[in-house]
Design a protein around this motif. Structure first.
Motif, PDB file in Angstrom:
ATOM      1  N   GLU A 116      31.803   4.175  44.114  1.00 47.24           N
ATOM      2  CA  GLU A 116      31.491   5.595  43.953  1.00 47.24           C
ATOM      3  C   GLU A 116      32.083   6.122  42.641  1.00 47.24           C
ATOM      4  OE1 GLU A 116      32.058   9.773  46.415  1.00 47.24           O
ATOM      5  OE2 GLU A 116      32.426   7.888  47.437  1.00 47.24           O
ATOM      6  N   PHE A 117      33.246   5.611  42.254  1.00 45.36           N
ATOM      7  CA  PHE A 117      33.878   6.030  41.014  1.00 45.36           C
ATOM      8  C   PHE A 117      33.027   5.628  39.804  1.00 45.36           C
ATOM      9  CE2 PHE A 117      36.567   5.059  37.341  1.00 45.36           C
ATOM     10  CZ  PHE A 117      37.121   6.306  37.112  1.00 45.36           C
ATOM     11  N   ALA A 118      32.549   4.372  39.782  1.00 44.24           N
ATOM     12  CA  ALA A 118      31.705   3.915  38.675  1.00 44.24           C
ATOM     13  C   ALA A 118      30.417   4.734  38.616  1.00 44.24           C
ATOM     14  CB  ALA A 118      31.386   2.432  38.825  1.00 44.24           C
ATOM     15  N   PHE A 119      29.854   5.029  39.787  1.00 43.30           N
ATOM     16  CA  PHE A 119      28.645   5.847  39.841  1.00 43.30           C
ATOM     17  C   PHE A 119      28.916   7.227  39.263  1.00 43.30           C
ATOM     18  CE2 PHE A 119      26.505   9.168  42.413  1.00 43.30           C
ATOM     19  CZ  PHE A 119      25.252   9.063  41.836  1.00 43.30           C
ATOM     20  N   ALA A 120      29.986   7.869  39.713  1.00 44.38           N
ATOM     21  CA  ALA A 120      30.294   9.231  39.248  1.00 44.38           C
ATOM     22  C   ALA A 120      30.527   9.258  37.741  1.00 44.38           C
ATOM     23  CB  ALA A 120      31.510   9.781  39.993  1.00 44.38           C
ATOM     24  N   HIS A 121      31.209   8.241  37.225  1.00 44.33           N
ATOM     25  CA  HIS A 121      31.481   8.164  35.788  1.00 44.33           C
ATOM     26  C   HIS A 121      30.171   8.012  35.000  1.00 44.33           C
ATOM     27  CE1 HIS A 121      33.756   7.365  32.169  1.00 44.33           C
ATOM     28  NE2 HIS A 121      33.013   6.290  31.969  1.00 44.33           N
ATOM     29  N   ALA A 122      29.319   7.106  35.436  1.00 42.19           N
ATOM     30  CA  ALA A 122      28.037   6.886  34.755  1.00 42.19           C
ATOM     31  C   ALA A 122      27.145   8.120  34.870  1.00 42.19           C
ATOM     32  CB  ALA A 122      27.329   5.664  35.347  1.00 42.19           C
ATOM     33  N   PHE A 123      27.137   8.738  36.031  1.00 39.84           N
ATOM     34  CA  PHE A 123      26.305   9.925  36.240  1.00 39.84           C
ATOM     35  C   PHE A 123      26.756  11.059  35.323  1.00 39.84           C
ATOM     36  CE2 PHE A 123      24.719  13.737  38.218  1.00 39.84           C
ATOM     37  CZ  PHE A 123      23.459  13.362  38.659  1.00 39.84           C
ATOM     38  N   LYS A 124      28.042  11.259  35.237  1.00 38.69           N
ATOM     39  CA  LYS A 124      28.562  12.329  34.375  1.00 38.69           C
ATOM     40  C   LYS A 124      28.223  12.053  32.916  1.00 38.69           C
ATOM     41  CE  LYS A 124      32.576  15.024  33.145  1.00 38.69           C
ATOM     42  NZ  LYS A 124      34.005  15.267  33.346  1.00 38.69           N
ATOM     43  N   ARG A 125      28.293  10.792  32.513  1.00 39.32           N
ATOM     44  CA  ARG A 125      27.965  10.434  31.132  1.00 39.32           C
ATOM     45  C   ARG A 125      26.505  10.768  30.814  1.00 39.32           C
ATOM     46  NH1 ARG A 125      29.722   5.413  31.156  1.00 39.32           N
ATOM     47  NH2 ARG A 125      27.693   4.556  31.688  1.00 39.32           N
ATOM     48  N   GLN A 126      25.591  10.507  31.757  1.00 38.73           N
ATOM     49  CA  GLN A 126      24.166  10.765  31.501  1.00 38.73           C
ATOM     50  C   GLN A 126      23.793  12.225  31.713  1.00 38.73           C
ATOM     51  OE1 GLN A 126      21.050   7.986  32.737  1.00 38.73           O
ATOM     52  NE2 GLN A 126      19.967   9.699  33.664  1.00 38.73           N
ATOM     53  N   GLN A 127      24.290  12.843  32.764  1.00 38.44           N
ATOM     54  CA  GLN A 127      23.861  14.193  33.132  1.00 38.44           C
ATOM     55  C   GLN A 127      24.763  15.301  32.588  1.00 38.44           C
ATOM     56  OE1 GLN A 127      21.052  14.946  34.596  1.00 38.44           O
ATOM     57  NE2 GLN A 127      20.430  12.862  35.054  1.00 38.44           N
ATOM     58  N   GLY A 128      25.944  14.931  32.097  1.00 38.02           N
ATOM     59  CA  GLY A 128      26.842  15.937  31.547  1.00 38.02           C
ATOM     60  C   GLY A 128      27.672  16.670  32.584  1.00 38.02           C
ATOM     61  N   GLN A 129      27.562  16.262  33.823  1.00 37.59           N
ATOM     62  CA  GLN A 129      28.364  16.870  34.887  1.00 37.59           C
ATOM     63  C   GLN A 129      28.485  15.885  36.038  1.00 37.59           C
ATOM     64  OE1 GLN A 129      26.443  20.316  36.652  1.00 37.59           O
ATOM     65  NE2 GLN A 129      24.444  19.576  36.002  1.00 37.59           N
ATOM     66  N   PRO A 130      29.551  16.006  36.829  1.00 33.37           N
ATOM     67  CA  PRO A 130      29.726  15.086  37.955  1.00 33.37           C
ATOM     68  C   PRO A 130      28.610  15.269  38.992  1.00 33.37           C
ATOM     69  CG  PRO A 130      31.688  16.460  37.631  1.00 33.37           C
ATOM     70  CD  PRO A 130      30.630  16.959  36.709  1.00 33.37           C
ATOM     71  N   PRO A 131      28.362  14.229  39.798  1.00 39.39           N
ATOM     72  CA  PRO A 131      27.271  14.306  40.771  1.00 39.39           C
ATOM     73  C   PRO A 131      27.397  15.460  41.761  1.00 39.39           C
ATOM     74  CG  PRO A 131      28.428  12.196  40.940  1.00 39.39           C
ATOM     75  CD  PRO A 131      29.026  12.941  39.809  1.00 39.39           C
ATOM     76  N   GLY A 132      28.601  15.746  42.214  1.00 41.10           N
ATOM     77  CA  GLY A 132      28.780  16.847  43.166  1.00 41.10           C
ATOM     78  C   GLY A 132      28.377  18.187  42.562  1.00 41.10           C
ATOM     79  N   ARG A 133      28.789  18.435  41.347  1.00 42.86           N
ATOM     80  CA  ARG A 133      28.428  19.685  40.674  1.00 42.86           C
ATOM     81  C   ARG A 133      26.927  19.734  40.407  1.00 42.86           C
ATOM     82  NH1 ARG A 133      31.376  20.722  35.359  1.00 42.86           N
ATOM     83  NH2 ARG A 133      33.142  20.586  36.756  1.00 42.86           N
ATOM     84  N   PHE A 134      26.359  18.584  40.014  1.00 39.07           N
ATOM     85  CA  PHE A 134      24.914  18.512  39.794  1.00 39.07           C
ATOM     86  C   PHE A 134      24.178  18.907  41.066  1.00 39.07           C
ATOM     87  CE2 PHE A 134      20.884  16.318  40.124  1.00 39.07           C
ATOM     88  CZ  PHE A 134      20.276  16.605  38.912  1.00 39.07           C
ATOM     89  N   ARG A 135      24.620  18.356  42.199  1.00 37.94           N
ATOM     90  CA  ARG A 135      23.973  18.668  43.478  1.00 37.94           C
ATOM     91  C   ARG A 135      24.076  20.153  43.791  1.00 37.94           C
ATOM     92  NH1 ARG A 135      25.225  15.032  48.429  1.00 37.94           N
ATOM     93  NH2 ARG A 135      23.145  14.242  48.068  1.00 37.94           N
ATOM     94  N   ARG A 136      25.258  20.710  43.616  1.00 39.80           N
ATOM     95  CA  ARG A 136      25.432  22.137  43.917  1.00 39.80           C
ATOM     96  C   ARG A 136      24.563  23.000  43.014  1.00 39.80           C
ATOM     97  NH1 ARG A 136      30.552  20.174  44.458  1.00 39.80           N
ATOM     98  NH2 ARG A 136      31.234  20.894  42.399  1.00 39.80           N
ATOM     99  N   SER A 137      24.478  22.655  41.728  1.00 33.62           N
ATOM    100  CA  SER A 137      23.658  23.459  40.819  1.00 33.62           C
ATOM    101  C   SER A 137      22.177  23.258  41.096  1.00 33.62           C
ATOM    102  CB  SER A 137      23.979  23.125  39.354  1.00 33.62           C
ATOM    103  OG  SER A 137      23.554  21.832  39.021  1.00 33.62           O
ATOM    104  N   ALA A 138      21.772  22.058  41.494  1.00 33.95           N
ATOM    105  CA  ALA A 138      20.356  21.806  41.811  1.00 33.95           C
ATOM    106  C   ALA A 138      19.959  22.569  43.065  1.00 33.95           C
ATOM    107  CB  ALA A 138      20.112  20.318  42.003  1.00 33.95           C
ATOM    108  N   VAL A 139      20.853  22.606  44.052  1.00 38.20           N
ATOM    109  CA  VAL A 139      20.568  23.340  45.290  1.00 38.20           C
ATOM    110  C   VAL A 139      20.570  24.825  45.012  1.00 38.20           C
ATOM    111  CG1 VAL A 139      21.475  23.906  47.583  1.00 38.20           C
ATOM    112  CG2 VAL A 139      21.407  21.535  46.823  1.00 38.20           C
TER     113      VAL A 139
END
Length: 147
Positions: A116-139
């Protein structure tokens, strides 16, 4: 019946355009999808994005050596095979985060990350924000359905 006919017409027009673009000067996705080796690798990646693909395995799917495949894929797609794979996984992850309430660990596993840590790091690098924040902003940006 009219919507179905319009769908068929649109499909026919898109196929004709796609075939017209596939001439000798084809570039980008048109060229990549008309190249049987690269198209086979793309199909494999899209069919099983969570698999721990290697360039050698994708080259084997394409029927090419590792080096020849990597050169051809990069030339046609515009990025190296494993870079494309990472981009595709994170694109799928963004969709899962936006459209489901699956826990981050589940999303990470579904798209091929064992940590999950590697995923969160890679996701933040591509999307500019951590996955949890991305989800909250998308919702938060979702448009409520109207009756």
């Amino acid at each position: 019946m009219l919507p179905a006919l319009l769908d068929v017409l649109l499909l026919h027009v898109l196929r004709a355009w796609f075939d017209e673009q596939a001439g000798e000067n084809a570039a980008g996705w048109v060229a990549a999808l008309h190249d049987t080796a690269v198209a086979a690798a793309l199909s494999a990646v899209h069919g099983d994005p969570s698999r721990q693909w290697t360039v050698a395995e994708l080259g084997a799917v394409a029927g090419l050596s590792r080096a020849a495949f990597a050169r051809r894929f990069t030339a046609l797609v515009g990025r190296p095979p494993l870079t494309y794979l990472a981009w595709w996984r994170l694109t799928l992850a963004a969709r899962l985060l936006r459209d489901s309430d699956s826990p981050l660990a589940v999303v990470a596993r579904k798209v091929g990350y064992t940590s999950e840590f590697a995923f969160a790091h890679a996701f933040k690098r591509q999307q500019g924000q951590p996955p949890g924040r991305f989800r909250r902003s998308a919702v938060g940006n979702a448009v409520a359905p109207t009756d």
